[in-house]
Write a protein that holds these residues in place. Structure first.
Motif, PDB file in Angstrom:
ATOM      1  N   ALA A 298      45.506  61.500 -32.892  1.00  0.00           N
ATOM      2  CA  ALA A 298      46.461  61.879 -32.171  1.00  0.00           C
ATOM      3  C   ALA A 298      45.580  63.278 -30.788  1.00  0.00           C
ATOM      4  O   ALA A 298      46.762  63.017 -29.452  1.00  0.00           O
ATOM      5  N   ILE A 299      45.125  63.645 -30.830  1.00  0.00           N
ATOM      6  CA  ILE A 299      44.434  64.583 -29.587  1.00  0.00           C
ATOM      7  C   ILE A 299      44.304  63.530 -28.173  1.00  0.00           C
ATOM      8  O   ILE A 299      44.777  64.022 -27.404  1.00  0.00           O
ATOM      9  N   ALA A 300      43.765  62.256 -28.935  1.00  0.00           N
ATOM     10  CA  ALA A 300      43.083  61.934 -27.896  1.00  0.00           C
ATOM     11  C   ALA A 300      44.729  60.768 -27.142  1.00  0.00           C
ATOM     12  O   ALA A 300      45.168  61.149 -25.439  1.00  0.00           O
ATOM     13  N   GLU A 301      45.586  61.052 -27.067  1.00  0.00           N
ATOM     14  CA  GLU A 301      46.963  60.129 -27.365  1.00  0.00           C
ATOM     15  C   GLU A 301      47.373  61.437 -26.556  1.00  0.00           C
ATOM     16  O   GLU A 301      48.033  61.101 -25.398  1.00  0.00           O
ATOM     17  N   VAL A 302      47.176  62.596 -26.751  1.00  0.00           N
ATOM     18  CA  VAL A 302      47.797  63.962 -26.179  1.00  0.00           C
ATOM     19  C   VAL A 302      46.935  64.375 -24.901  1.00  0.00           C
ATOM     20  O   VAL A 302      48.046  64.670 -23.689  1.00  0.00           O
ATOM     21  N   GLU A 303      45.881  63.888 -24.762  1.00  0.00           N
ATOM     22  CA  GLU A 303      44.730  64.488 -23.616  1.00  0.00           C
ATOM     23  C   GLU A 303      45.173  63.489 -22.378  1.00  0.00           C
ATOM     24  O   GLU A 303      45.411  64.058 -21.465  1.00  0.00           O
ATOM     25  N   LYS A 304      45.624  61.989 -23.259  1.00  0.00           N
ATOM     26  CA  LYS A 304      46.203  60.566 -21.610  1.00  0.00           C
ATOM     27  C   LYS A 304      47.296  60.845 -21.367  1.00  0.00           C
ATOM     28  O   LYS A 304      47.091  60.211 -19.589  1.00  0.00           O
ATOM     29  N   HIS A 305      48.168  61.222 -22.223  1.00  0.00           N
ATOM     30  CA  HIS A 305      49.660  61.069 -21.775  1.00  0.00           C
ATOM     31  C   HIS A 305      50.577  62.571 -21.232  1.00  0.00           C
ATOM     32  O   HIS A 305      51.285  62.006 -20.631  1.00  0.00           O
ATOM     33  N   THR A 306      49.528  63.534 -21.024  1.00  0.00           N
ATOM     34  CA  THR A 306      49.854  65.185 -21.026  1.00  0.00           C
ATOM     35  C   THR A 306      49.372  65.986 -20.691  1.00  0.00           C
ATOM     36  O   THR A 306      48.320  65.995 -20.482  1.00  0.00           O
ATOM     37  N   PRO A 307      49.789  66.959 -19.668  1.00  0.00           N
ATOM     38  CA  PRO A 307      48.750  67.467 -19.433  1.00  0.00           C
ATOM     39  C   PRO A 307      48.033  68.779 -20.332  1.00  0.00           C
ATOM     40  O   PRO A 307      47.356  69.880 -19.419  1.00  0.00           O
ATOM     41  N   LEU A 308      47.875  68.375 -21.805  1.00  0.00           N
ATOM     42  CA  LEU A 308      47.769  69.760 -22.295  1.00  0.00           C
ATOM     43  C   LEU A 308      46.118  68.977 -22.897  1.00  0.00           C
ATOM     44  O   LEU A 308      45.646  68.033 -23.279  1.00  0.00           O
ATOM     45  N   LYS A 309      45.222  70.024 -22.674  1.00  0.00           N
ATOM     46  CA  LYS A 309      43.700  69.517 -23.681  1.00  0.00           C
ATOM     47  C   LYS A 309      43.882  70.176 -25.029  1.00  0.00           C
ATOM     48  O   LYS A 309      43.618  71.976 -24.453  1.00  0.00           O
ATOM     49  N   VAL A 310      43.616  69.575 -25.522  1.00  0.00           N
ATOM     50  CA  VAL A 310      43.389  70.355 -27.077  1.00  0.00           C
ATOM     51  C   VAL A 310      41.727  70.322 -28.194  1.00  0.00           C
ATOM     52  O   VAL A 310      40.942  68.760 -27.736  1.00  0.00           O
ATOM     53  N   SER A 311      41.071  70.993 -28.751  1.00  0.00           N
ATOM     54  CA  SER A 311      40.352  71.058 -29.032  1.00  0.00           C
ATOM     55  C   SER A 311      40.410  72.124 -30.214  1.00  0.00           C
ATOM     56  O   SER A 311      40.983  72.365 -30.735  1.00  0.00           O
TER      57      SER A 311
END
Length: 416
Positions: A298-311
């Motif tokens: 899910a995080i990989a998708e978010v970081e690929k398609h949105t401006p959010l970075k998540v760890s």
């Protein structure tokens, strides 16, 4: 006085003194809210001399009603608690006083709904999200409306699908949504008070031959898509961000988007809640599998398609992981001042070779550095260090074909 003279006299009065506009709001306003409301009405009516009469009742919730004689009501400016950008930037270019705060390109949800436990499929979730701006705009005009239309063309265009296959998809969604419910919580002083359940829809019908679906939402869902104030905190984001996300990606994006207002940029969720949220109570029993196949995906998708970075990090009770602590960063507003300025490896290699023969660059090097190879290595070592960045930008601009604008653009891209 002739009718023509009377009309001229009235026009002159309006020009000199402005119209009188009566506004009823359903809460007492602070001086700041009152001034903001007056300025907004004058601006939208293009009448900066208008007299604004504000009718304020006993304190109640934020609802507005149109007065008799077609006189217009405007909403006072609110301060969203979990909004990710300034509300004024969401105003539609097209004048639409009934929906001036959030335009059609925004999805806005109460946090009760965003944090609810649901079991929607990917396309069921997409349909509800696409209804969000439709419901908001319609209820602004008619507070009692509960049935909303969505066409196959709209759904296909939004998510990049083949239109022919979307007819059958909407027909299937009209049946499956009737069987779905969700569970949410009432909170008081940050404590869970009550767990409630609700159906998503009261009725759902695919209109064969018309290529559209008629969705009648429950009162609860309609409220969660339209009522946003201090008592009903909410999150908003641009529709375009979820178009390419899968089911897990949408859930993760909404979850972390609701935390962007936190100064720490961090939010902890129990593993038990996350398993419920991602519909994985009976799947991926090992925490390592849950992290790899659900959270990391899910995080990989978010970081690929949105401006959010998540760890994320983990909290443990004994040996068992009890919580996942997400760290969220919004890179959409990253500026040059926010990043460590360095050259890329490709730039270091390219310009290290070009600068090795420049006396201005190497004149202060240690005497132990004698050969061209040693000189180039020293230049590359210095270019890799932030403390030499400004010095070498000057050298590159003066002595080479260095494109500073392209360099900055690529540096910001790497930082994001």
């Amino acid at each position: 006085m002739t009718p023509e003279e009377m009309q001229g006299f009235q026009d002159k009065l309006r020009q000199d003194f402005g119209h009188t506009i009566r506004v009823r709001v359903e809460k007492p306003l602070t001086p700041e809210e009152r001034e903001a409301l007056i300025n907004h009405i004058r601006y939208t009516r293009n009448d900066f001399n208008a007299s604004i009469e504000i009718i304020e009742p006993i304190p109640i919730d934020f609802d507005f009603e149109v007065l008799p004689f077609e006189e217009e009501i405007q909403k006072p400016i609110q301060s969203p608690q979990n909004a990710s950008s300034d509300a004024s930037s969401t105003t539609s270019d097209k004048k639409d006083d009934s929906n001036w705060v959030y335009g059609p390109n925004w999805i806005v949800l109460q946090n009760r709904l965003l944090n609810a436990i649901t079991d929607l499929t990917h396309n069921e979730r997409r349909l509800i999200m696409l209804l969000s701006p439709k419901v908001r705009a319609a209820v602004d005009k008619n507070a009692n409306q509960r049935t909303f239309m969505l066409t196959a063309s709209e759904f296909a265009k939004e998510y990049g699908l083949e239109k022919d296959g979307t007819y059958q998809l909407l027909s299937e969604l009209s049946d499956s949504l009737l069987q779905k419910a969700f569970w949410f919580y009432d909170f008081k002083a940050d404590e869970v008070v009550n767990r409630k359940g609700s159906s998503w829809v009261a009725e759902c019908e695919y209109l064969k031959g018309q290529g559209r679906i008629a969705v009648t939402l429950t009162d609860t869902v309609t409220e969660m898509l339209t009522v946003f104030d201090k008592s009903n905190t909410f999150t908003k984001y641009e529709r375009r961000y979820i178009v390419e996300l899968g089911s897990y990606g949408i859930l993760m994006f909404e979850l972390v988007s609701s935390c962007l207002h936190l100064q720490s940029g961090k939010k902890a969720y129990s593993v038990a809640y996350l398993r419920q949220k991602f519909n994985c109570t009976d799947k991926y029993g090992k925490i390592t599998d849950f992290k790899t196949k659900v959270l990391d995906k899910a995080i990989a998708e978010v970081e690929k398609h949105t401006p959010l970075k998540v760890s994320y990090t983990e909290n443990k009770i004994g040996r068992e992981i009890s919580e996942i602590v997400f760290c969220i960063r919004d890179t959409s507003s990253t500026s040059l001042e926010d990043i460590v300025k360095v050259f890329s490896p490709a730039e270091i290699k390219k310009y290290g070779w070009k600068l090795k023969d420049k006396h201005e660059v190497v004149s202060n090097f240690p005497q132990s550095i004698k050969t061209p190879v040693e000189t180039q290595k020293e230049i590359e070592a210095r270019m890799a260090k932030p403390e030499y960045y400004a010095e070498y930008v000057r050298y590159l601009k003066k002595l080479t074909d260095f494109d500073e604008k392209l360099h900055i653009k690529n540096m910001l891209k790497r930082a994001n």
